[in-house]
Design an enzyme around this catalytic site. Sequence first.
Site, PDB file in Angstrom:
ATOM      1  N   ASN A  62      11.625  29.664  -3.983  1.00  0.00           N
ATOM      2  CA  ASN A  62      12.553  29.608  -5.118  1.00  0.00           C
ATOM      3  C   ASN A  62      11.921  28.724  -6.200  1.00  0.00           C
ATOM      4  O   ASN A  62      11.671  27.534  -5.977  1.00  0.00           O
ATOM      5  CB  ASN A  62      13.891  29.025  -4.625  1.00  0.00           C
ATOM      6  CG  ASN A  62      14.916  28.888  -5.736  1.00  0.00           C
ATOM      7  OD1 ASN A  62      14.581  28.507  -6.854  1.00  0.00           O
ATOM      8  ND2 ASN A  62      16.163  29.161  -5.429  1.00  0.00           N
ATOM      9  N   ARG A 110      11.067  19.590 -21.448  1.00  0.00           N
ATOM     10  CA  ARG A 110      10.380  19.297 -22.711  1.00  0.00           C
ATOM     11  C   ARG A 110      10.431  20.439 -23.717  1.00  0.00           C
ATOM     12  O   ARG A 110       9.883  20.333 -24.804  1.00  0.00           O
ATOM     13  CB  ARG A 110       8.909  18.951 -22.422  1.00  0.00           C
ATOM     14  CG  ARG A 110       8.718  17.538 -21.912  1.00  0.00           C
ATOM     15  CD  ARG A 110       8.924  16.543 -23.047  1.00  0.00           C
ATOM     16  NE  ARG A 110       8.938  15.189 -22.562  1.00  0.00           N
ATOM     17  CZ  ARG A 110       7.890  14.379 -22.556  1.00  0.00           C
ATOM     18  NH1 ARG A 110       6.726  14.807 -22.991  1.00  0.00           N
ATOM     19  NH2 ARG A 110       8.008  13.155 -22.122  1.00  0.00           N
ATOM     20  N   HIS A 149      17.029  32.086  -9.552  1.00  0.00           N
ATOM     21  CA  HIS A 149      18.488  32.015  -9.621  1.00  0.00           C
ATOM     22  C   HIS A 149      18.879  31.719 -11.068  1.00  0.00           C
ATOM     23  O   HIS A 149      19.037  30.556 -11.447  1.00  0.00           O
ATOM     24  CB  HIS A 149      18.980  30.912  -8.671  1.00  0.00           C
ATOM     25  CG  HIS A 149      20.459  30.907  -8.466  1.00  0.00           C
ATOM     26  ND1 HIS A 149      21.036  30.515  -7.275  1.00  0.00           N
ATOM     27  CD2 HIS A 149      21.478  31.230  -9.280  1.00  0.00           C
ATOM     28  CE1 HIS A 149      22.357  30.613  -7.382  1.00  0.00           C
ATOM     29  NE2 HIS A 149      22.645  31.033  -8.595  1.00  0.00           N
ATOM     30  N   ARG A 153      21.123  30.938 -13.769  1.00  0.00           N
ATOM     31  CA  ARG A 153      22.532  30.512 -13.864  1.00  0.00           C
ATOM     32  C   ARG A 153      23.049  30.835 -15.263  1.00  0.00           C
ATOM     33  O   ARG A 153      22.253  30.988 -16.203  1.00  0.00           O
ATOM     34  CB  ARG A 153      22.644  29.031 -13.525  1.00  0.00           C
ATOM     35  CG  ARG A 153      22.326  28.776 -12.050  1.00  0.00           C
ATOM     36  CD  ARG A 153      22.555  27.350 -11.607  1.00  0.00           C
ATOM     37  NE  ARG A 153      22.185  27.192 -10.208  1.00  0.00           N
ATOM     38  CZ  ARG A 153      22.994  27.409  -9.174  1.00  0.00           C
ATOM     39  NH1 ARG A 153      24.236  27.781  -9.386  1.00  0.00           N
ATOM     40  NH2 ARG A 153      22.564  27.239  -7.939  1.00  0.00           N
ATOM     41  N   HIS A 204      17.972  26.459 -15.690  1.00  0.00           N
ATOM     42  CA  HIS A 204      16.720  26.501 -14.914  1.00  0.00           C
ATOM     43  C   HIS A 204      15.905  27.716 -15.387  1.00  0.00           C
ATOM     44  O   HIS A 204      15.159  27.622 -16.343  1.00  0.00           O
ATOM     45  CB  HIS A 204      16.988  26.623 -13.406  1.00  0.00           C
ATOM     46  CG  HIS A 204      18.009  25.678 -12.865  1.00  0.00           C
ATOM     47  ND1 HIS A 204      19.030  26.061 -12.049  1.00  0.00           N
ATOM     48  CD2 HIS A 204      18.174  24.344 -13.028  1.00  0.00           C
ATOM     49  CE1 HIS A 204      19.761  25.020 -11.720  1.00  0.00           C
ATOM     50  NE2 HIS A 204      19.272  23.966 -12.308  1.00  0.00           N
ATOM     51  N   GLU A 225      18.969  35.768  -7.280  1.00  0.00           N
ATOM     52  CA  GLU A 225      20.278  35.291  -6.824  1.00  0.00           C
ATOM     53  C   GLU A 225      21.190  35.080  -8.015  1.00  0.00           C
ATOM     54  O   GLU A 225      20.737  34.725  -9.104  1.00  0.00           O
ATOM     55  CB  GLU A 225      20.148  33.909  -6.164  1.00  0.00           C
ATOM     56  CG  GLU A 225      19.236  33.830  -4.995  1.00  0.00           C
ATOM     57  CD  GLU A 225      19.047  32.376  -4.555  1.00  0.00           C
ATOM     58  OE1 GLU A 225      18.510  32.188  -3.456  1.00  0.00           O
ATOM     59  OE2 GLU A 225      19.421  31.437  -5.291  1.00  0.00           O
ATOM     60  N   THR A 234      24.712  23.227  -7.767  1.00  0.00           N
ATOM     61  CA  THR A 234      23.957  24.134  -6.911  1.00  0.00           C
ATOM     62  C   THR A 234      24.961  24.923  -6.086  1.00  0.00           C
ATOM     63  O   THR A 234      26.132  24.548  -6.026  1.00  0.00           O
ATOM     64  CB  THR A 234      22.976  23.342  -6.010  1.00  0.00           C
ATOM     65  OG1 THR A 234      22.198  24.276  -5.242  1.00  0.00           O
ATOM     66  CG2 THR A 234      23.683  22.386  -5.079  1.00  0.00           C
ATOM     67  N   HIS A 289      19.063  27.007   1.818  1.00  0.00           N
ATOM     68  CA  HIS A 289      19.668  25.806   1.245  1.00  0.00           C
ATOM     69  C   HIS A 289      19.314  24.593   2.089  1.00  0.00           C
ATOM     70  O   HIS A 289      19.656  24.526   3.262  1.00  0.00           O
ATOM     71  CB  HIS A 289      21.186  25.887   1.087  1.00  0.00           C
ATOM     72  CG  HIS A 289      21.607  25.435  -0.283  1.00  0.00           C
ATOM     73  ND1 HIS A 289      21.653  24.115  -0.651  1.00  0.00           N
ATOM     74  CD2 HIS A 289      21.919  26.146  -1.387  1.00  0.00           C
ATOM     75  CE1 HIS A 289      21.998  24.038  -1.908  1.00  0.00           C
ATOM     76  NE2 HIS A 289      22.166  25.240  -2.392  1.00  0.00           N
ATOM     77  N   ASP A 290      18.580  23.687   1.467  1.00  0.00           N
ATOM     78  CA  ASP A 290      18.197  22.419   2.101  1.00  0.00           C
ATOM     79  C   ASP A 290      17.307  22.580   3.319  1.00  0.00           C
ATOM     80  O   ASP A 290      17.243  21.667   4.145  1.00  0.00           O
ATOM     81  CB  ASP A 290      19.438  21.588   2.429  1.00  0.00           C
ATOM     82  CG  ASP A 290      20.196  21.201   1.177  1.00  0.00           C
ATOM     83  OD1 ASP A 290      19.624  20.472   0.350  1.00  0.00           O
ATOM     84  OD2 ASP A 290      21.340  21.660   0.994  1.00  0.00           O
ATOM     85  N   GLY A 332      13.524  26.137  -2.132  1.00  0.00           N
ATOM     86  CA  GLY A 332      13.143  25.670  -3.452  1.00  0.00           C
ATOM     87  C   GLY A 332      12.995  24.161  -3.530  1.00  0.00           C
ATOM     88  O   GLY A 332      11.885  23.628  -3.620  1.00  0.00           O
ATOM     89  N   HIS A 333      14.110  23.470  -3.470  1.00  0.00           N
ATOM     90  CA  HIS A 333      14.134  22.039  -3.793  1.00  0.00           C
ATOM     91  C   HIS A 333      13.119  21.215  -2.983  1.00  0.00           C
ATOM     92  O   HIS A 333      12.306  20.488  -3.561  1.00  0.00           O
ATOM     93  CB  HIS A 333      15.556  21.503  -3.584  1.00  0.00           C
ATOM     94  CG  HIS A 333      15.723  20.086  -3.987  1.00  0.00           C
ATOM     95  ND1 HIS A 333      15.842  19.687  -5.296  1.00  0.00           N
ATOM     96  CD2 HIS A 333      15.758  18.956  -3.242  1.00  0.00           C
ATOM     97  CE1 HIS A 333      15.951  18.381  -5.349  1.00  0.00           C
ATOM     98  NE2 HIS A 333      15.901  17.904  -4.117  1.00  0.00           N
TER      99      HIS A 333
END
Length: 243
Positions: free
Chosen positions: A7, A18, A43, A45, A50, A70, A100, A190-191, A213-214
């Site tokens: 992701n 920036r 994803h 949004r 993002h 997503e 999220t 997720h996580d 992703g994260h």
Amino acid sequence: MTRLSVNINKIATLRNARGGNIPDLLKATADCQSFGAQGITVHPRPDERHIHYQDVKDIKPLITTEFNIEGYPSDRFLKLVLPVKPHQVTLVPDLPGVLTSSAGWDTIKNKSFLKDVIGILQNEGIRTSIFVDTKLQIIENAIDTGTNRIELYTEPYASKYHNNREEAIKPFCIAAEKANELGLELNAGHDLNLDNLTFFVQKIPSLKEVSIGHALISDALYFGLENTIQMYLRKIKMASQKI
Ligand code: PXP
């Protein structure tokens, strides 16, 4: 074997800080794939904080693996994804402005809505997945939406993993068994991270795809993007080798 979809939202977030083109999201997309990623997830949004909607269109021609988009199926989202025709669309029930995704669909309340949207996507040859938690009733009702896959929301697993991983995985194993029984293919996300990934994949070998992703992009700050993707791939491989 379970596929790793990277992701890349966090890369877009960094770029957007920036307003220029550093880091270059399109280069990162191509690089993730050449470094071994078996899929790219975005994803977009509603506020485009993002991934921008234009990014989704620009990324499509660079995809050599699998493209997963997503999002909440608003009219605007569908208008974006239908002509792009990714391999997969993962529907999430996010309200505009959420930090999220933090919950799965209520497949009972939203059944007819999901069924309609899934029909529209599948008519264009797009595989669908819906983001759900592990409640059996939710999974049993997912089948009526016509979705090809479900994506299990793994935050509850990740947050309990260090205290008691056997307890943490239990509802996910039961949910996976139910999905297998119903003929629903399984994704998860997720996580997930370098610590908790192997155990999850080991316990749920029918898992088709994890999207991460994260943690992965954060690990890349220390290990570099190529090494990090290879480390995640090794964690998945270790699961099938029962190491
Ligand atoms: N799956 C869904 C539906 C998500 O919304 C996200 C976060 O965008 C992920 C997976 C990936 O989660 P993480 O960034 O924690 O790896």
